[in-house]
Enzyme design. Sequence first.
Site, PDB file in Angstrom:
ATOM      1  N   LYS A 189       0.842  -1.196   0.000  1.00  0.00           N
ATOM      2  CA  LYS A 189       0.000   0.000   0.000  1.00  0.00           C
ATOM      3  C   LYS A 189       0.881   1.252   0.000  1.00  0.00           C
ATOM      4  O   LYS A 189       1.574   1.530   0.975  1.00  0.00           O
ATOM      5  CB  LYS A 189      -0.921   0.058   1.219  1.00  0.00           C
ATOM      6  CG  LYS A 189      -1.985   1.176   1.080  1.00  0.00           C
ATOM      7  CD  LYS A 189      -2.533   1.642   2.393  1.00  0.00           C
ATOM      8  CE  LYS A 189      -1.688   2.712   3.051  1.00  0.00           C
ATOM      9  NZ  LYS A 189      -1.776   4.039   2.370  1.00  0.00           N
ATOM     10  N   GLU A 263      10.288   0.861  10.468  1.00  0.00           N
ATOM     11  CA  GLU A 263      11.269   1.947  10.322  1.00  0.00           C
ATOM     12  C   GLU A 263      10.498   3.235  10.537  1.00  0.00           C
ATOM     13  O   GLU A 263       9.698   3.642   9.696  1.00  0.00           O
ATOM     14  CB  GLU A 263      11.923   1.888   8.940  1.00  0.00           C
ATOM     15  CG  GLU A 263      13.196   2.704   8.848  1.00  0.00           C
ATOM     16  CD  GLU A 263      12.944   4.073   8.271  1.00  0.00           C
ATOM     17  OE1 GLU A 263      12.874   5.036   9.077  1.00  0.00           O
ATOM     18  OE2 GLU A 263      12.838   4.199   7.049  1.00  0.00           O
ATOM     19  N   CYS A 297      13.312  10.718   7.310  1.00  0.00           N
ATOM     20  CA  CYS A 297      13.238  10.228   8.688  1.00  0.00           C
ATOM     21  C   CYS A 297      14.580  10.305   9.393  1.00  0.00           C
ATOM     22  O   CYS A 297      14.637  10.468  10.617  1.00  0.00           O
ATOM     23  CB  CYS A 297      12.697   8.806   8.711  1.00  0.00           C
ATOM     24  SG  CYS A 297      13.582   7.674   7.622  1.00  0.00           S
ATOM     25  N   GLU A 394       9.781  15.522  15.908  1.00  0.00           N
ATOM     26  CA  GLU A 394      10.153  15.433  14.495  1.00  0.00           C
ATOM     27  C   GLU A 394       9.308  16.415  13.686  1.00  0.00           C
ATOM     28  O   GLU A 394       8.090  16.259  13.573  1.00  0.00           O
ATOM     29  CB  GLU A 394       9.940  14.004  13.988  1.00  0.00           C
ATOM     30  CG  GLU A 394      10.456  13.781  12.586  1.00  0.00           C
ATOM     31  CD  GLU A 394      10.308  12.331  12.134  1.00  0.00           C
ATOM     32  OE1 GLU A 394      11.147  11.876  11.333  1.00  0.00           O
ATOM     33  OE2 GLU A 394       9.361  11.662  12.579  1.00  0.00           O
TER      34      GLU A 394
END
Length: 485
Positions: A189, A263, A297, A394
Amino acid sequence: MMVSTGSTDKFEYAPAPESRSIVDIKPSYGLFVDGEFVDGRGSSFKTINPATEETLAEVAEASEADVDLAVKAARRAFRGWSRTSGKERAKYLFRIARIIQERGRELAVLESIDNGKPIKESRDVDVPVVAAHFFYYAGWADKLDYAGLGPNPQPLGVAGQVIPWNFPLLMLAWKVAPALACGNTVVLKPAETTPLTALLFAEICQQADLPPGVVNIVTGAGATGQAVVSHPDVDKVAFTGSTAVGKAIARAIAGTEKKATLELGGKAANIVFDDAPIDQAVEGIVSGIFFNQGHVCCAGSRLLVQESVAEEVLARLKRRMGTLRVGDPLDKNTDIGAINSREQLDRIRELSAVGEAEGAERWAPACDLPSSGFWFPPTIFTGVTQAHRIAREEVFGPVLSVLTFRTPGEAIEKANNTPYGLSAGVWTEKGSRILHMASALRAGVVWANTFNKFDPASPFGGYKESGYGREGGRQGLAAYLKGDI
């Protein structure tokens, strides 16, 4: 002086094979199940160009029933694919890699208009590394017995894979290539804001004559991803995305026999010592945080500079930031493209406003942003402490928090003072210091005198709330085979 580029000096391309357009965007796309494009049973959603806010296509949103059909197709295909020799599987992977190279310009343009990233990044980084991953794992397909993963390694079965919007095609390659090399089949997906290169990859699978059902692609939002992850006939879950969603996935599969690799987010420290090559370090800082608009990331979003060189580093960094170009992603001179979505832009603006409210000093070069689309200038915050939200959370945008330190011990303490542990960077001329820092930093990847460099043969992954498991390298095979290293 920073300017947004409006030149006509665009990325030039030649027509793809068979006299087709470089980007043949259809008005609507269905799902890719059992080797064919089919209409979904759910509704549809629009995917837009973040640089212009124009609709690119209508894409089917896979329902739970659609996901079930895709998993069943993958299960049927697994019976034959898992028995196919490694040598034969390698042929398909090599073929896919070559087609990716042949259609590289088409993929690069499509990635840039759907994601917002500069064409020079998608053309010169993303697509070549995607092809390299398929070449690399094609080489492993007939050598699994020699990978040190135990005697007679066997595939797990059906892999349910959910990928993010920041590197749509690259994250697909990281997951699909090792899964196929090991004899698994896939239900993937893509992110709802960037589904188009995944659907073009489905076409590449057809072009490579990959057996039907080996790769299936279901498009949609969170509900579609949840259906993939929670399907009882999925044996392996691979996810790249936010820590919050990763935790939800871990809870959903707890108590089942599903294997998982996650991850997740990061808040990497990029550490500059007083003996570092300053100009080289500045380039690494810029690459570490402004590459792909900071939608990375493992971005070096926390700059830790030794106090004795902090003023010099900041002066040179600001001068370098003044030369960056923000604008049209298809202009080959653009350095920073569009933010991927309105939602992400709002998040970046919110955290930046919080940074100012908490007392940090904000700076960005003069910049005339385009009138349409989603844009944010490259920005740094000084006077930041570890208590500031911009130093802890983040941002996932082109925003850099600058902190200082006096000793290596203080740098290690500040770098590790985060719930994340994905990556870090060290800039120094002393090899012994590099080794000491690398062993002390709690990060899955530590770069020395460089940043954001990847290779298919090198494993990637994190600690703590940055997830678990590794992708890439020999270690990436272990996630798709029964047993472990």
